[in-house]
Design a protein around this motif. Structure first.
Motif, short mmCIF file in Angstrom:
data_model
loop_
_atom_site.label_atom_id
_atom_site.label_comp_id
_atom_site.label_asym_id
_atom_site.label_seq_id
_atom_site.Cartn_x
_atom_site.Cartn_y
_atom_site.Cartn_z
N ASP A 136 -74.79 68.53 48.23
CA ASP A 136 -73.53 67.76 48.35
C ASP A 136 -73.49 67.19 49.86
O ASP A 136 -72.61 67.86 50.57
N SER A 137 -74.41 66.53 50.40
CA SER A 137 -74.41 66.10 51.82
C SER A 137 -73.34 65.26 52.14
O SER A 137 -72.64 65.40 53.12
N ASN A 138 -72.56 64.83 51.15
CA ASN A 138 -71.23 64.20 51.37
C ASN A 138 -70.08 65.02 51.87
O ASN A 138 -69.28 64.86 52.64
N LEU A 139 -69.97 66.35 51.26
CA LEU A 139 -69.17 67.49 51.92
C LEU A 139 -69.61 67.99 53.32
O LEU A 139 -68.70 68.18 53.88
N VAL A 140 -70.92 67.92 53.61
CA VAL A 140 -71.19 68.15 54.95
C VAL A 140 -70.61 67.11 55.93
O VAL A 140 -70.18 67.49 57.16
N MET A 141 -70.87 65.85 55.61
CA MET A 141 -70.35 64.76 56.63
C MET A 141 -68.62 64.79 56.45
O MET A 141 -68.26 64.71 57.56
N ALA A 142 -67.94 65.28 55.54
CA ALA A 142 -66.58 65.26 55.51
C ALA A 142 -66.24 66.33 56.54
O ALA A 142 -65.10 66.13 57.18
N ILE A 150 -60.48 64.02 61.98
CA ILE A 150 -60.33 62.67 61.45
C ILE A 150 -60.26 62.97 59.90
O ILE A 150 -61.07 63.42 59.44
N PRO A 151 -59.06 62.60 59.46
CA PRO A 151 -58.87 62.99 57.91
C PRO A 151 -59.74 61.98 57.15
O PRO A 151 -59.94 60.80 57.02
N VAL A 152 -60.41 62.92 56.03
CA VAL A 152 -61.33 62.19 54.99
C VAL A 152 -60.63 62.28 53.83
O VAL A 152 -60.17 63.10 53.24
N LYS A 153 -60.46 60.90 53.39
CA LYS A 153 -59.54 60.96 52.00
C LYS A 153 -60.44 60.73 50.83
O LYS A 153 -59.87 61.13 49.92
N VAL A 154 -61.65 60.27 50.99
CA VAL A 154 -62.62 60.23 49.62
C VAL A 154 -63.75 60.84 50.19
O VAL A 154 -64.73 60.35 51.23
N SER A 155 -64.35 61.68 49.31
CA SER A 155 -65.74 62.06 49.52
C SER A 155 -66.45 62.18 48.24
O SER A 155 -66.06 62.83 47.42
#
Length: 181
Positions: A136-142, A150-155
């Motif tokens: 889940d590299s998207n979770l790492v980036m988020a 910086i708020p992350v609205k979509v991952s």
């Protein structure tokens, strides 16, 4: 002697393929372009991507840019190594995309996020083309963005391969709809 020549040719071909793949990824991550809507500009979006070896992440970025354009956004598509990627100030939306290598975002994306200065009032989304269900590299980036306030609205993680984007554009349109909601 003959087997040595054959092995040498095979090794040479493998090296040539590796150099070509590196060159495509390196030079593809330096490019940028601006996409403007037909009518009034509703906002500005910056999409930063690392194309990886296949270019799949750049393809997804292009689909998202077209959807944002249709919704009235001026979009800057920026490879992670481009000058345009370095300053997100003046944008309403920041999207960061990376292939997944070794269960993490690419090195250039990780460096980009580590060095990113918080631009203030911006909404962010991240996406990854992933290798396995547990990568889940998207979770790492988020998490990296959220640690910079910086708020992350979509991952989102797309697919089970870092080597290509799905032709089903509706999933990328859904990402944009969630980000703008």
């Amino acid at each position: 002697m003959r087997i040595g020549v054959i092995i040498g040719i095979i090794i040479g071909i493998i090296i040539l393929i590796m150099v070509a793949a590196w060159a495509v990824g390196y030079f593809g991550s330096s490019a940028s372009e601006t996409i403007k809507p037909e009518g009034a500009v509703m906002g500005k979006a910056l999409i930063v991507y690392d194309p990886g070896l296949s270019g799949g992440t750049k393809t997804v970025a292009g689909y998202m840019a077209e959807d944002l354009k249709a919704k009235g956004y001026e979009v800057k598509l920026a490879g992670v190594r481009s000058n345009e990627a370095s300053d997100p100030s003046g944008y309403n939306i920041l999207i960061v995309g990376s292939p997944t290598y070794g269960a993490k975002p690419t090195g250039p994306i990780t460096s980009y996020l580590e060095n990113l200065k918080s631009p203030g009032n911006i909404t962010a989304g991240v996406y990854a083309l992933a290798g396995r269900d547990t990568q889940d590299s998207n979770l790492v980036m988020a998490e990296m963005l959220q640690n910079k306030s910086i708020p992350v609205k979509v991952s989102v993680k797309y697919g089970n391969s870092a080597f290509g984007a799905s032709a089903d554009r509706s999933q990328y349109s859904d990402f944009i709809s969630q980000l703008l909601a």
